[in-house]
Design an enzyme around this catalytic site. Structure first.
Site, PDB file in Angstrom:
ATOM      1  N   THR A 114       0.875  -1.172   0.000  1.00 63.81           N
ATOM      2  CA  THR A 114       0.000   0.000   0.000  1.00 63.81           C
ATOM      3  C   THR A 114       0.910   1.219   0.000  1.00 63.81           C
ATOM      4  O   THR A 114       1.583   1.501   0.991  1.00 63.81           O
ATOM      5  CB  THR A 114      -0.919   0.025   1.237  1.00 63.81           C
ATOM      6  OG1 THR A 114      -1.667  -1.179   1.275  1.00 63.81           O
ATOM      7  CG2 THR A 114      -1.856   1.214   1.184  1.00 63.81           C
ATOM      8  N   LYS A 189      -7.460   1.755  -3.324  1.00 61.51           N
ATOM      9  CA  LYS A 189      -7.156   1.350  -1.938  1.00 61.51           C
ATOM     10  C   LYS A 189      -7.390   2.531  -0.976  1.00 61.51           C
ATOM     11  O   LYS A 189      -7.848   2.352   0.148  1.00 61.51           O
ATOM     12  CB  LYS A 189      -5.710   0.845  -1.857  1.00 61.51           C
ATOM     13  CG  LYS A 189      -5.209   0.526  -0.462  1.00 61.51           C
ATOM     14  CD  LYS A 189      -5.743  -0.764   0.120  1.00 61.51           C
ATOM     15  CE  LYS A 189      -5.224  -0.972   1.542  1.00 61.51           C
ATOM     16  NZ  LYS A 189      -5.582  -2.253   2.123  1.00 61.51           N
ATOM     17  N   LYS A 257      -0.127   5.232   8.289  1.00 63.82           N
ATOM     18  CA  LYS A 257       0.616   5.385   7.026  1.00 63.82           C
ATOM     19  C   LYS A 257      -0.375   5.543   5.874  1.00 63.82           C
ATOM     20  O   LYS A 257      -0.251   6.439   5.041  1.00 63.82           O
ATOM     21  CB  LYS A 257       1.495   4.139   6.834  1.00 63.82           C
ATOM     22  CG  LYS A 257       2.394   4.150   5.610  1.00 63.82           C
ATOM     23  CD  LYS A 257       2.000   3.204   4.511  1.00 63.82           C
ATOM     24  CE  LYS A 257       1.807   1.775   4.874  1.00 63.82           C
ATOM     25  NZ  LYS A 257       1.315   0.953   3.788  1.00 63.82           N
TER      26      LYS A 257
HETATM   27  N1  LIG Z   1      -1.020  -6.711   7.409  1.00 62.67           N
HETATM   28  C1  LIG Z   1      -2.208  -6.440   6.843  1.00 62.67           C
HETATM   29  O1  LIG Z   1      -3.278  -6.811   7.357  1.00 62.67           O
HETATM   30  C2  LIG Z   1      -2.260  -5.663   5.534  1.00 62.67           C
HETATM   31  C3  LIG Z   1      -3.462  -5.608   4.838  1.00 62.67           C
HETATM   32  C4  LIG Z   1      -3.531  -4.932   3.622  1.00 62.67           C
HETATM   33  C5  LIG Z   1      -2.387  -4.271   3.152  1.00 62.67           C
HETATM   34  N2  LIG Z   1      -1.225  -4.317   3.877  1.00 62.67           N
HETATM   35  C6  LIG Z   1      -0.049  -3.598   3.339  1.00 62.67           C
HETATM   36  O2  LIG Z   1       0.873  -4.566   2.843  1.00 62.67           O
HETATM   37  C7  LIG Z   1       2.203  -4.079   3.039  1.00 62.67           C
HETATM   38  C8  LIG Z   1       2.998  -5.109   3.846  1.00 62.67           C
HETATM   39  O3  LIG Z   1       2.338  -5.327   5.097  1.00 62.67           O
HETATM   40  P1  LIG Z   1       2.803  -6.512   6.079  1.00 62.67           P
HETATM   41  O4  LIG Z   1       1.762  -6.558   7.146  1.00 62.67           O
HETATM   42  O5  LIG Z   1       3.139  -7.724   5.307  1.00 62.67           O
HETATM   43  O6  LIG Z   1       4.137  -5.854   6.668  1.00 62.67           O
HETATM   44  P2  LIG Z   1       5.377  -6.567   7.394  1.00 62.67           P
HETATM   45  O7  LIG Z   1       4.967  -7.843   8.020  1.00 62.67           O
HETATM   46  O8  LIG Z   1       6.008  -5.514   8.243  1.00 62.67           O
HETATM   47  O9  LIG Z   1       6.356  -6.926   6.176  1.00 62.67           O
HETATM   48  C9  LIG Z   1       7.039  -5.940   5.455  1.00 62.67           C
HETATM   49  C10 LIG Z   1       8.016  -6.626   4.513  1.00 62.67           C
HETATM   50  O10 LIG Z   1       8.728  -5.629   3.782  1.00 62.67           O
HETATM   51  C11 LIG Z   1      10.128  -5.829   3.951  1.00 62.67           C
HETATM   52  N3  LIG Z   1      10.791  -4.532   3.907  1.00 62.67           N
HETATM   53  C12 LIG Z   1      10.405  -3.403   4.557  1.00 62.67           C
HETATM   54  N4  LIG Z   1      11.242  -2.400   4.254  1.00 62.67           N
HETATM   55  C13 LIG Z   1      12.161  -2.893   3.392  1.00 62.67           C
HETATM   56  C14 LIG Z   1      13.267  -2.343   2.708  1.00 62.67           C
HETATM   57  N5  LIG Z   1      13.600  -1.037   2.853  1.00 62.67           N
HETATM   58  N6  LIG Z   1      14.002  -3.151   1.929  1.00 62.67           N
HETATM   59  C15 LIG Z   1      13.672  -4.451   1.778  1.00 62.67           C
HETATM   60  N7  LIG Z   1      12.626  -5.028   2.385  1.00 62.67           N
HETATM   61  C16 LIG Z   1      11.878  -4.251   3.179  1.00 62.67           C
HETATM   62  C17 LIG Z   1      10.254  -6.503   5.299  1.00 62.67           C
HETATM   63  O11 LIG Z   1      11.505  -7.163   5.411  1.00 62.67           O
HETATM   64  P3  LIG Z   1      12.071  -7.629   6.866  1.00 62.67           P
HETATM   65  O12 LIG Z   1      11.486  -8.996   7.100  1.00 62.67           O
HETATM   66  O13 LIG Z   1      13.530  -7.644   6.700  1.00 62.67           O
HETATM   67  O14 LIG Z   1      11.593  -6.598   7.864  1.00 62.67           O
HETATM   68  C18 LIG Z   1       9.069  -7.464   5.226  1.00 62.67           C
HETATM   69  O15 LIG Z   1       9.377  -8.568   4.407  1.00 62.67           O
HETATM   70  C19 LIG Z   1       2.087  -2.704   3.716  1.00 62.67           C
HETATM   71  O16 LIG Z   1       2.147  -1.702   2.733  1.00 62.67           O
HETATM   72  C20 LIG Z   1       0.701  -2.767   4.354  1.00 62.67           C
HETATM   73  O17 LIG Z   1       0.127  -1.480   4.506  1.00 62.67           O
HETATM   74  C21 LIG Z   1      -1.120  -5.015   5.044  1.00 62.67           C
END
Ligand SMILES: NC(=O)c1ccc[n+]([C@@H]2O[C@H](COP(=O)([O-])OP(=O)(O)OC[C@H]3O[C@@H](n4cnc5c(N)ncnc54)[C@H](OP(=O)(O)O)[C@@H]3O)[C@@H](O)[C@H]2O)c1
Length: 304
Positions: A114, A189, A257
């Site tokens: 997102t 979104k 965010k």
């Molecule tokens: N969680 C939900 O319910 C949900 C629902 C809809 C949309 N989203 C969206 O989906 C996205 C991911 O959410 P998530 O819940 O999966 O987050 P998350 O668990 O925090 O995972 C984030 C991922 O991105 C990687 N990452 C972050 N910064 C990075 C960088 N600078 N370089 C390389 N890798 C990087 C992290 O690597 P590391 O493992 O090394 O930290 C991890 O693999 C976000 O934009 C969120 O808003 C989430």
């Protein structure tokens, strides 16, 4: 790591894929692609997660871990990605070790982060200049949607690239829809998040009111949930709000965010979002209360 619940998959020609970002969402999304029969190379900044993923899906079609996004993207027809925000997305796409440097002409980058519509258009342009294609494709449906392979995916970008990606992405989606040109997925979104913000505050006020009035709130939710007040939030979050449970779900930090992206876009297009702006500040209060990782339904904590 979060488990993935396999489902039945529509048969598609096996492809060489990459997946960048094995977080809460990316880990199970990549798993569905492997379980659907595609050869998936994964990259995760913290390599232990990529190792765990490869070990868990060793029985599927040739899982492989790469040390950089560039190496993960080499030879892939489609590169999927799900990282945190705009800057994270630039970090994994651009530069010497970014995915774009490894992708072959004609291959497609699909971003499920997102992020802003601006960064989507910026990367669409950067990809085009290299002979690559770029689709912005944020998701809705949360962790459970990712684990069950039932996300709703909203896409922006060229029709031909979308048509190639859609049957593959259906491995983790219940709907995978093109909304318009580059950026239209991210804008859709934002509409989704505007709908949710005001609704969750209304639900929080209703439940806090009912509890002060001494009503049996689980019963109230069962009854009014069959009428015009019904919503996904009421069905899935109402009873946990009554029970004051927030240690799961979609984190307040992520919502702030997203609302930041929404309010910045509204500044540009002139939309008036008074309730969304107020609820964004309420989420700021929740962060101050220590609720950065609480589910977004924790808005009710401000009212107790
Ligand atoms: N969680 C939900 O319910 C949900 C629902 C809809 C949309 N989203 C969206 O989906 C996205 C991911 O959410 P998530 O819940 O999966 O987050 P998350 O668990 O925090 O995972 C984030 C991922 O991105 C990687 N990452 C972050 N910064 C990075 C960088 N600078 N370089 C390389 N890798 C990087 C992290 O690597 P590391 O493992 O090394 O930290 C991890 O693999 C976000 O934009 C969120 O808003 C989430």
């Amino acid at each position: 790591m979060a488990s993935t619940n396999p489902r039945s998959y529509e048969p598609t020609a096996p492809r060489k894929l990459a997946f960048i970002g094995l977080g809460v969402m990316g880990y199970p999304m990549a798993a569905h692609l492997a379980l659907a029969g595609h050869a998936v190379t994964v990259y995760n900044r913290t390599s232990a997660k990529a190792q765990a993923w490869c070990a868990e899906y060793a029985a599927s079609a040739a899982p492989r871990q790469a040390p950089t996004p560039r190496e993960a993207a080499q030879g892939a027809d489609i590169v999927f990605c799900c990282v945190g925000n705009d800057d994270d997305l630039r970090a994994v796409t651009l530069g010497a070790d970014g995915a774009f440097a490894g992708m072959a002409p004609g291959s497609i980058f699909v971003d499920h982060t997102t992020a802003s519509a601006e960064v989507a258009r910026e990367l669409y342009g950067a990809a085009r200049a290299l002979g690559l294609r770029f689709i912005d494709a944020p998701v809705s449906g949360g962790q459970a949607g990712a684990q069950n392979g039932l996300l709703t995916v909203m896409c922006g970008g060229d029709q031909d690239a979308f048509d190639t990606v859609q049957p593959v992405g259906m491995a983790f989606a219940r709907a995978f829809t093109r909304m318009g040109e580059s950026g239209a997925g991210q804008l859709t979104k934002m509409v989704n998040q505007i709908c949710i913000a005001g609704l969750v505050q209304g639900l929080a006020e209703a439940i806090a009111f009912g509890q002060r009035a001494g009503l049996d709130m689980p019963l109230v939710l069962d009854v009014i949930g069959k009428g015009a007040a019904q919503s996904w939030q009421m069905d899935n979050r109402g009873k946990t709000m009554v029970a004051d449970q927030f240690d799961f779900g979609f984190a307040v930090d992520w919502m702030r965010k997203d609302l930041g992206l929404v309010l910045a876009e509204a500044q540009r297009n002139g939309a008036r979002l008074p309730v969304t702006a107020l609820v964004d500040q309420f989420y700021g209060d929740v962060q101050q209360m220590g609720g950065q990782r609480w589910d977004t339904s924790s808005l009710i904590r401000r009212l107790r």
